[in-house]
Design an enzyme around this catalytic site. Sequence first.
Site, mmCIF file in Angstrom:
data_model
loop_
_atom_site.group_PDB
_atom_site.id
_atom_site.type_symbol
_atom_site.label_atom_id
_atom_site.label_comp_id
_atom_site.label_asym_id
_atom_site.label_seq_id
_atom_site.Cartn_x
_atom_site.Cartn_y
_atom_site.Cartn_z
ATOM 1 N N ASP A 9 0.883 -1.162 0.000
ATOM 2 C CA ASP A 9 0.000 0.000 0.000
ATOM 3 C C ASP A 9 0.933 1.227 0.000
ATOM 4 O O ASP A 9 2.124 1.095 0.298
ATOM 5 C CB ASP A 9 -0.875 -0.038 1.262
ATOM 6 N N LEU A 10 0.409 2.382 -0.362
ATOM 7 C CA LEU A 10 1.280 3.568 -0.431
ATOM 8 C C LEU A 10 1.148 4.467 0.815
ATOM 9 O O LEU A 10 2.086 4.569 1.616
ATOM 10 C CB LEU A 10 0.935 4.377 -1.691
ATOM 11 N N ASP A 11 -0.046 5.069 0.942
ATOM 12 C CA ASP A 11 -0.262 6.040 2.021
ATOM 13 C C ASP A 11 -0.214 5.361 3.385
ATOM 14 O O ASP A 11 -1.007 4.464 3.659
ATOM 15 C CB ASP A 11 -1.631 6.726 1.852
ATOM 16 N N THR A 17 1.484 10.208 4.111
ATOM 17 C CA THR A 17 0.712 11.264 3.457
ATOM 18 C C THR A 17 -0.594 11.562 4.199
ATOM 19 O O THR A 17 -1.295 12.502 3.837
ATOM 20 C CB THR A 17 0.367 10.844 2.010
ATOM 21 N N LYS A 45 -8.527 6.482 6.609
ATOM 22 C CA LYS A 45 -7.360 5.764 6.083
ATOM 23 C C LYS A 45 -7.800 4.648 5.150
ATOM 24 O O LYS A 45 -8.650 3.836 5.523
ATOM 25 C CB LYS A 45 -6.543 5.156 7.229
ATOM 26 N N GLY A 46 -7.240 4.606 3.967
ATOM 27 C CA GLY A 46 -7.565 3.543 3.019
ATOM 28 C C GLY A 46 -8.895 3.720 2.314
ATOM 29 O O GLY A 46 -9.257 2.936 1.456
ATOM 30 N N ARG A 49 -11.506 8.643 -2.190
ATOM 31 C CA ARG A 49 -11.804 10.078 -2.103
ATOM 32 C C ARG A 49 -13.313 10.326 -2.017
ATOM 33 O O ARG A 49 -13.780 11.094 -1.172
ATOM 34 C CB ARG A 49 -11.210 10.804 -3.311
ATOM 35 N N SER A 114 -2.569 0.558 -4.244
ATOM 36 C CA SER A 114 -3.051 1.721 -3.491
ATOM 37 C C SER A 114 -4.416 2.185 -3.972
ATOM 38 O O SER A 114 -4.749 2.046 -5.145
ATOM 39 C CB SER A 114 -2.039 2.868 -3.663
ATOM 40 N N ALA A 115 -5.191 2.781 -3.057
ATOM 41 C CA ALA A 115 -6.493 3.349 -3.420
ATOM 42 C C ALA A 115 -6.339 4.729 -4.049
ATOM 43 O O ALA A 115 -7.276 5.247 -4.659
ATOM 44 C CB ALA A 115 -7.360 3.468 -2.166
ATOM 45 N N SER A 116 -5.162 5.309 -3.935
ATOM 46 C CA SER A 116 -4.984 6.701 -4.356
ATOM 47 C C SER A 116 -4.855 6.867 -5.866
ATOM 48 O O SER A 116 -4.183 6.094 -6.535
ATOM 49 C CB SER A 116 -3.738 7.282 -3.698
ATOM 50 N N ASN A 118 -3.480 9.459 -6.918
ATOM 51 C CA ASN A 118 -2.268 10.285 -7.005
ATOM 52 C C ASN A 118 -1.001 9.462 -6.765
ATOM 53 O O ASN A 118 0.085 10.021 -6.591
ATOM 54 C CB ASN A 118 -2.331 11.411 -5.969
ATOM 55 N N LYS A 145 -11.107 -0.930 -1.567
ATOM 56 C CA LYS A 145 -10.835 -1.792 -0.411
ATOM 57 C C LYS A 145 -11.987 -1.582 0.576
ATOM 58 O O LYS A 145 -12.427 -0.441 0.712
ATOM 59 C CB LYS A 145 -9.508 -1.390 0.263
ATOM 60 N N GLU A 169 0.023 -3.328 4.646
ATOM 61 C CA GLU A 169 -1.127 -2.421 4.722
ATOM 62 C C GLU A 169 -1.222 -1.725 6.082
ATOM 63 O O GLU A 169 -0.951 -2.360 7.096
ATOM 64 C CB GLU A 169 -2.420 -3.228 4.557
ATOM 65 N N ASP A 170 -1.636 -0.460 6.089
ATOM 66 C CA ASP A 170 -1.826 0.230 7.374
ATOM 67 C C ASP A 170 -3.296 0.453 7.700
ATOM 68 O O ASP A 170 -3.601 0.983 8.766
ATOM 69 C CB ASP A 170 -1.107 1.588 7.366
HETATM 70 C C1 BG6 Z 1 -5.703 6.048 0.377
HETATM 71 C C2 BG6 Z 1 -5.632 6.982 1.560
HETATM 72 O O1 BG6 Z 1 -4.459 5.445 0.177
HETATM 73 O O2 BG6 Z 1 -6.062 6.768 -0.803
HETATM 74 C C3 BG6 Z 1 -6.966 7.725 1.716
HETATM 75 O O3 BG6 Z 1 -5.363 6.239 2.730
HETATM 76 C C4 BG6 Z 1 -7.307 8.443 0.410
HETATM 77 O O4 BG6 Z 1 -6.853 8.646 2.769
HETATM 78 C C5 BG6 Z 1 -7.325 7.437 -0.741
HETATM 79 O O5 BG6 Z 1 -8.582 9.075 0.504
HETATM 80 C C6 BG6 Z 1 -7.598 8.108 -2.091
HETATM 81 O O6 BG6 Z 1 -6.542 8.958 -2.386
HETATM 82 P P1 BG6 Z 1 -6.546 10.089 -3.500
HETATM 83 O O7 BG6 Z 1 -5.112 10.528 -3.571
HETATM 84 O O8 BG6 Z 1 -6.990 9.443 -4.788
HETATM 85 O O9 BG6 Z 1 -7.474 11.153 -3.067
HETATM 86 MG MG MG Z 2 -2.708 3.191 3.564
#
Ligand code: BG6
Ligand code: MG
Length: 218
Positions: A9-11, A17, A45-46, A49, A114-116, A118, A145, A169-170
């Site tokens: 996982d990233l964040d 972050t 967390k996780g 958005r 990762s869910a992000s 970004n 997730k 994973e956190d």
């Molecule tokens: C997860 C974070 O990795 O990504 C969440 O833990 C975040 O806090 C989610 O909302 C989505 O990220 P992003 O960068 O697409 O807004």
């Molecule tokens: Mg995370």
Amino acid sequence: MTKKGFIFDLDGVIVDTAKYHFLAWKKLANSLDIDFTEEENEQLKGVSRVKSLEKILSWGNKTISEDQFKALMAEKNEDYLNHISKMDEDEILPDVPRVLQLLKMKEQAISLGSASKNARAILDRVNLKASFHAIVDGNDVTKAKPDPEVFLIAAKQLEVKPEDCIVFEDSVAGVEAANVANMISIGIGSTDVLGHAKYVFKDFTEISDEFITSLIEN
Ligand code: BG6
Ligand code: MG
């Protein structure tokens, strides 16, 4: 040597972050007269958005139009991007480079999960993109997730069976996703929160080279 799939996982695992998500969500919540605490941030967390904004609005008992929802999502992300644009290698969490290096030396398959949306931008900022054979993030999935989709796509891209994958994973949802995917879950954080993970470590400084080697060999 056996080839296992190691999915990170990233964040909160590779970089901290959460503090930037917190600042961006707090600014947005406060602009809507909604209080936003560190404890509430923990619960995001996780979480994707979209789901995060839905939660904040429900905590503040607010209903808004679809257009306003889209505008707020964009506003939050712009603010968040502004924070991450200042990141550099110093923000990589302790001992993450050591573990990545060891896995590389042992010719293991490595992916981000990762869910992000970004994730790629962040990996660029901290100069870690080249450490991964596959990058699966919020742009590649349709289900968030605790659905295992993100990790199953990563396993497929690495060409490793799910049961031969190990996930770091956190978040509660992320550990659940790894378990549902039939992968070995390693929680990074506290046992109180991540008790459903197969192993839990406070951070990577607690994860020895011997432990990583045993994961590869067993
Ligand atoms: C997860 C974070 O990795 O990504 C969440 O833990 C975040 O806090 C989610 O909302 C989505 O990220 P992003 O960068 O697409 O807004
Ligand atoms: Mg995370």
